[in-house]
Motif scaffolding. Structure first.
Motif, PDB file in Angstrom:
ATOM      1  N   ALA A  97      14.342  11.898  53.503  1.00  0.00           N
ATOM      2  CA  ALA A  97      14.583  11.001  54.630  1.00  0.00           C
ATOM      3  C   ALA A  97      13.839  11.446  55.887  1.00  0.00           C
ATOM      4  CB  ALA A  97      16.078  10.915  54.913  1.00  0.00           C
ATOM      5  N   TYR A  98      13.704  12.762  56.078  1.00  0.00           N
ATOM      6  CA  TYR A  98      13.062  13.281  57.277  1.00  0.00           C
ATOM      7  C   TYR A  98      11.540  13.310  57.165  1.00  0.00           C
ATOM      8  CZ  TYR A  98      17.192  14.684  59.900  1.00  0.00           C
ATOM      9  OH  TYR A  98      18.358  14.657  60.641  1.00  0.00           O
ATOM     10  N   HIS A  99      10.991  13.280  55.940  1.00  0.00           N
ATOM     11  CA  HIS A  99       9.550  13.433  55.763  1.00  0.00           C
ATOM     12  C   HIS A  99       8.859  12.216  55.184  1.00  0.00           C
ATOM     13  CE1 HIS A  99       9.127  17.775  56.718  1.00  0.00           C
ATOM     14  NE2 HIS A  99      10.393  17.822  56.358  1.00  0.00           N
ATOM     15  N   LEU A 100       9.628  11.157  54.893  1.00  0.00           N
ATOM     16  CA  LEU A 100       9.035   9.934  54.371  1.00  0.00           C
ATOM     17  C   LEU A 100       9.551   8.744  55.165  1.00  0.00           C
ATOM     18  CD1 LEU A 100       9.376  10.353  50.475  1.00  0.00           C
ATOM     19  CD2 LEU A 100       7.309  10.655  51.846  1.00  0.00           C
ATOM     20  N   PRO A 101       8.756   7.679  55.256  1.00  0.00           N
ATOM     21  CA  PRO A 101       9.296   6.436  55.827  1.00  0.00           C
ATOM     22  C   PRO A 101      10.519   5.986  55.032  1.00  0.00           C
ATOM     23  CG  PRO A 101       6.915   6.301  55.544  1.00  0.00           C
ATOM     24  CD  PRO A 101       7.349   7.564  54.864  1.00  0.00           C
ATOM     25  N   GLY A 102      11.521   5.447  55.725  1.00  0.00           N
ATOM     26  CA  GLY A 102      12.787   5.120  55.078  1.00  0.00           C
ATOM     27  C   GLY A 102      12.637   4.192  53.893  1.00  0.00           C
ATOM     28  N   GLY A 103      11.767   3.170  54.015  1.00  0.00           N
ATOM     29  CA  GLY A 103      11.585   2.237  52.924  1.00  0.00           C
ATOM     30  C   GLY A 103      11.003   2.891  51.689  1.00  0.00           C
ATOM     31  N   LEU A 104      10.040   3.772  51.881  1.00  0.00           N
ATOM     32  CA  LEU A 104       9.437   4.470  50.747  1.00  0.00           C
ATOM     33  C   LEU A 104      10.449   5.394  50.085  1.00  0.00           C
ATOM     34  CD1 LEU A 104       7.020   5.173  48.991  1.00  0.00           C
ATOM     35  CD2 LEU A 104       6.317   6.853  50.725  1.00  0.00           C
ATOM     36  N   ALA A 105      11.251   6.107  50.893  1.00  0.00           N
ATOM     37  CA  ALA A 105      12.266   7.001  50.342  1.00  0.00           C
ATOM     38  C   ALA A 105      13.275   6.220  49.499  1.00  0.00           C
ATOM     39  CB  ALA A 105      12.980   7.756  51.471  1.00  0.00           C
ATOM     40  N   ALA A 106      13.724   5.064  50.001  1.00  0.00           N
ATOM     41  CA  ALA A 106      14.689   4.254  49.261  1.00  0.00           C
ATOM     42  C   ALA A 106      14.090   3.715  47.972  1.00  0.00           C
ATOM     43  CB  ALA A 106      15.178   3.094  50.131  1.00  0.00           C
ATOM     44  N   THR A 107      12.811   3.330  48.018  1.00  0.00           N
ATOM     45  CA  THR A 107      12.150   2.804  46.826  1.00  0.00           C
ATOM     46  C   THR A 107      12.009   3.891  45.763  1.00  0.00           C
ATOM     47  OG1 THR A 107      10.937   1.196  48.169  1.00  0.00           O
ATOM     48  CG2 THR A 107      10.089   1.646  45.964  1.00  0.00           C
ATOM     49  N   LEU A 108      11.646   5.082  46.177  1.00  0.00           N
ATOM     50  CA  LEU A 108      11.545   6.180  45.212  1.00  0.00           C
ATOM     51  C   LEU A 108      12.909   6.513  44.626  1.00  0.00           C
ATOM     52  CD1 LEU A 108       8.995   8.552  47.027  1.00  0.00           C
ATOM     53  CD2 LEU A 108       8.564   6.925  45.168  1.00  0.00           C
ATOM     54  N   GLN A 109      13.965   6.426  45.451  1.00  0.00           N
ATOM     55  CA  GLN A 109      15.314   6.642  44.942  1.00  0.00           C
ATOM     56  C   GLN A 109      15.699   5.593  43.905  1.00  0.00           C
ATOM     57  OE1 GLN A 109      18.159   8.709  45.330  1.00  0.00           O
ATOM     58  NE2 GLN A 109      16.573  10.156  45.934  1.00  0.00           N
ATOM     59  N   ALA A 110      15.129   4.411  44.009  1.00  0.00           N
ATOM     60  CA  ALA A 110      15.454   3.334  43.073  1.00  0.00           C
ATOM     61  C   ALA A 110      14.883   3.571  41.681  1.00  0.00           C
ATOM     62  CB  ALA A 110      14.962   1.996  43.618  1.00  0.00           C
ATOM     63  N   THR A 111      14.087   4.638  41.514  1.00  0.00           N
ATOM     64  CA  THR A 111      13.636   5.006  40.165  1.00  0.00           C
ATOM     65  C   THR A 111      14.720   5.760  39.406  1.00  0.00           C
ATOM     66  OG1 THR A 111      12.667   7.119  40.903  1.00  0.00           O
ATOM     67  CG2 THR A 111      11.243   5.165  40.978  1.00  0.00           C
ATOM     68  N   SER A 112      15.855   6.027  40.065  1.00  0.00           N
ATOM     69  CA  SER A 112      16.928   6.805  39.439  1.00  0.00           C
ATOM     70  C   SER A 112      17.417   6.216  38.115  1.00  0.00           C
ATOM     71  CB  SER A 112      18.093   6.955  40.417  1.00  0.00           C
ATOM     72  OG  SER A 112      19.150   7.694  39.846  1.00  0.00           O
ATOM     73  N   PRO A 113      17.619   4.879  37.983  1.00  0.00           N
ATOM     74  CA  PRO A 113      18.072   4.364  36.683  1.00  0.00           C
ATOM     75  C   PRO A 113      17.141   4.722  35.540  1.00  0.00           C
ATOM     76  CG  PRO A 113      18.372   2.700  38.366  1.00  0.00           C
ATOM     77  CD  PRO A 113      17.605   3.813  39.005  1.00  0.00           C
ATOM     78  N   LEU A 114      15.832   4.671  35.784  1.00  0.00           N
ATOM     79  CA  LEU A 114      14.878   5.033  34.732  1.00  0.00           C
ATOM     80  C   LEU A 114      14.994   6.511  34.387  1.00  0.00           C
ATOM     81  CD1 LEU A 114      11.789   3.019  36.038  1.00  0.00           C
ATOM     82  CD2 LEU A 114      13.231   2.463  34.069  1.00  0.00           C
ATOM     83  N   ALA A 115      15.192   7.363  35.405  1.00  0.00           N
ATOM     84  CA  ALA A 115      15.341   8.794  35.150  1.00  0.00           C
ATOM     85  C   ALA A 115      16.614   9.085  34.366  1.00  0.00           C
ATOM     86  CB  ALA A 115      15.348   9.560  36.480  1.00  0.00           C
ATOM     87  N   VAL A 116      17.715   8.425  34.736  1.00  0.00           N
ATOM     88  CA  VAL A 116      18.979   8.619  34.022  1.00  0.00           C
ATOM     89  C   VAL A 116      18.834   8.210  32.557  1.00  0.00           C
ATOM     90  CG1 VAL A 116      21.361   7.814  33.827  1.00  0.00           C
ATOM     91  CG2 VAL A 116      20.442   8.432  36.060  1.00  0.00           C
ATOM     92  N   MET A 117      18.229   7.068  32.309  1.00  0.00           N
ATOM     93  CA  MET A 117      18.067   6.609  30.927  1.00  0.00           C
ATOM     94  C   MET A 117      17.190   7.559  30.126  1.00  0.00           C
ATOM     95  SD  MET A 117      17.597   2.490  31.401  1.00  0.00           S
ATOM     96  CE  MET A 117      18.445   1.659  32.744  1.00  0.00           C
ATOM     97  N   ALA A 118      16.119   8.076  30.754  1.00  0.00           N
ATOM     98  CA  ALA A 118      15.226   8.994  30.055  1.00  0.00           C
ATOM     99  C   ALA A 118      15.931  10.298  29.676  1.00  0.00           C
ATOM    100  CB  ALA A 118      14.002   9.291  30.927  1.00  0.00           C
ATOM    101  N   ILE A 119      16.801  10.794  30.555  1.00  0.00           N
ATOM    102  CA  ILE A 119      17.503  12.051  30.285  1.00  0.00           C
ATOM    103  C   ILE A 119      18.677  11.827  29.342  1.00  0.00           C
ATOM    104  CG2 ILE A 119      18.882  13.885  31.359  1.00  0.00           C
ATOM    105  CD1 ILE A 119      17.098  13.552  33.848  1.00  0.00           C
ATOM    106  N   ALA A 120      19.343  10.682  29.459  1.00  0.00           N
ATOM    107  CA  ALA A 120      20.519  10.417  28.622  1.00  0.00           C
ATOM    108  C   ALA A 120      20.162  10.315  27.141  1.00  0.00           C
ATOM    109  CB  ALA A 120      21.207   9.125  29.077  1.00  0.00           C
ATOM    110  N   TRP A 121      18.972   9.858  26.825  1.00  0.00           N
ATOM    111  CA  TRP A 121      18.592   9.685  25.420  1.00  0.00           C
ATOM    112  C   TRP A 121      18.608  11.012  24.663  1.00  0.00           C
ATOM    113  CZ3 TRP A 121      13.725   6.420  23.638  1.00  0.00           C
ATOM    114  CH2 TRP A 121      13.796   6.227  22.261  1.00  0.00           C
TER     115      TRP A 121
END
Length: 320
Positions: A97-121
């Protein structure tokens, strides 16, 4: 020997009730308010202090209420979960949050579902359904339309924080399913999620406390607004939110729960429009529709027939 919920909890049923989805959604609804509360109520430039106050006091209150310490292997499991979900996640997300524009940080956080699915398998054998993968991509595009503006300055430290927060939280969420919450005398037939939440908050808060004192120094002065803000993010945005989130993880597939987390930036956007006068045009409206569509598409709801009671999970002895 501890009595815990058997592997029925680990392999969640394919279909879930609307009530479970709504309970889980309480978490991202509360998290969505964190941005505007932090900006308008909390002391500026004290992310580690804010993270510590957010986790440790409410964790200690919950621990005193439940009066249950870990036993056996749960000591190290509580440490791992507390570090992943609180102690490492909070500083990393503040770093982004302190080193990235807020929109970019939120968008990168939105990759979380893909990361969860990849690890859960590989970790819990939860193979991602094609519909959920598609829903995650649609939701990611929706979040980008909602919040992403001109990227501006992007530095490596911010990217490390963003992707690191996604990774550690995804690992923590999947491990919540791999290690079902122990039952106690207060919770014989259901996993004692409140106790598990208390352990994680205390572990994460204790890990953050010395780091915050070393890096940021003594705590800042607190006025009434700051006390009110910290009370909100500690009680609603942390204690209640994590209880609902982990309860959802114990009853739903990890991929389905992670998709519900996309509600977070949507709520943050709406609050920004309502209280900070932020712009909301057709691009944001389309993004909102894609986010909500992705969340709904990733759920497979079922209705319980009238007069039929929900099955009680079998109990099994486990030294874990």
């Amino acid at each position: 020997m501890e009595t815990i919920i058997s592997s029925v909890e680990t392999k969640s049923p394919t279909r879930v009730s609307l009530g479970t989805v709504l309970l889980t959604a309480v978490a991202p609804l509360a998290w969505g308010s964190t941005y505007i509360v932090t900006e308008n109520f909390l002391p500026p430039d004290r992310p580690l202090f804010a993270a510590t106050v957010r986790a440790l006091p409410v964790g200690l209150v919950l621990l005193a209420f439940r009066r249950q310490l870990p036993r056996g292997a749960w000591w190290w499991k509580a440490v791992v979960l507390g570090l992943c979900n609180i102690g490492l996640f909070f500083p990393l997300i503040f770093l982004a949050a302190y080193h990235l524009p807020g929109g970019l940080a939120a968008t990168l956080q939105a990759t979380s579902p893909l990361a969860v699915m990849a690890i859960a398998w590989p970790v819990i054998g939860e193979r991602p359904a094609a519909i959920r993968l598609g829903a995650a991509v649609v939701g990611l595009v929706g979040v980008a339309l909602l919040v992403l503006r001109s990227p501006g300055h992007v530095d490596t430290l911010g990217l490390v924080g963003a992707f690191g927060s996604v990774l550690v939280s995804a690992v923590g969420f999947v491990l919540i399913k791999r290690w079902p919450a122990p039952t106690t005398a207060l919770s014989v037939r259901e996993p004692d999620m409140l106790t598990l939440v208390s352990w994680q908050l205390v572990v994460g808060g204790l890990a953050l406390l010395p780091v915050g004192l070393i890096v940021e120094g003594a705590p800042p002065a607190m006025d009434g607004r700051a006390v009110l803000g910290f009370t909100w993010i500690a009680v609603a945005g942390t204690g209640l939110a994590y209880f609902c989130w982990f309860r959802g993880l114990s009853r739903m597939p990890a991929g389905a729960v992670s998709l519900i987390g996309l509600v977070n930036p949507a709520v943050g956007t709406l609050l920004g429009v309502a209280f900070a006068g932020e712009v909301f045009g057709w691009t944001q409206a389309i993004g909102m529709a894609l986010v909500l569509g992705g969340v709904l598409a990733g759920q497979r709801l079922t209705r319980r027939p009238k007069g039929v009671e929900a099955p009680v999970p079998a109990l099994a002895g486990n030294s874990g």
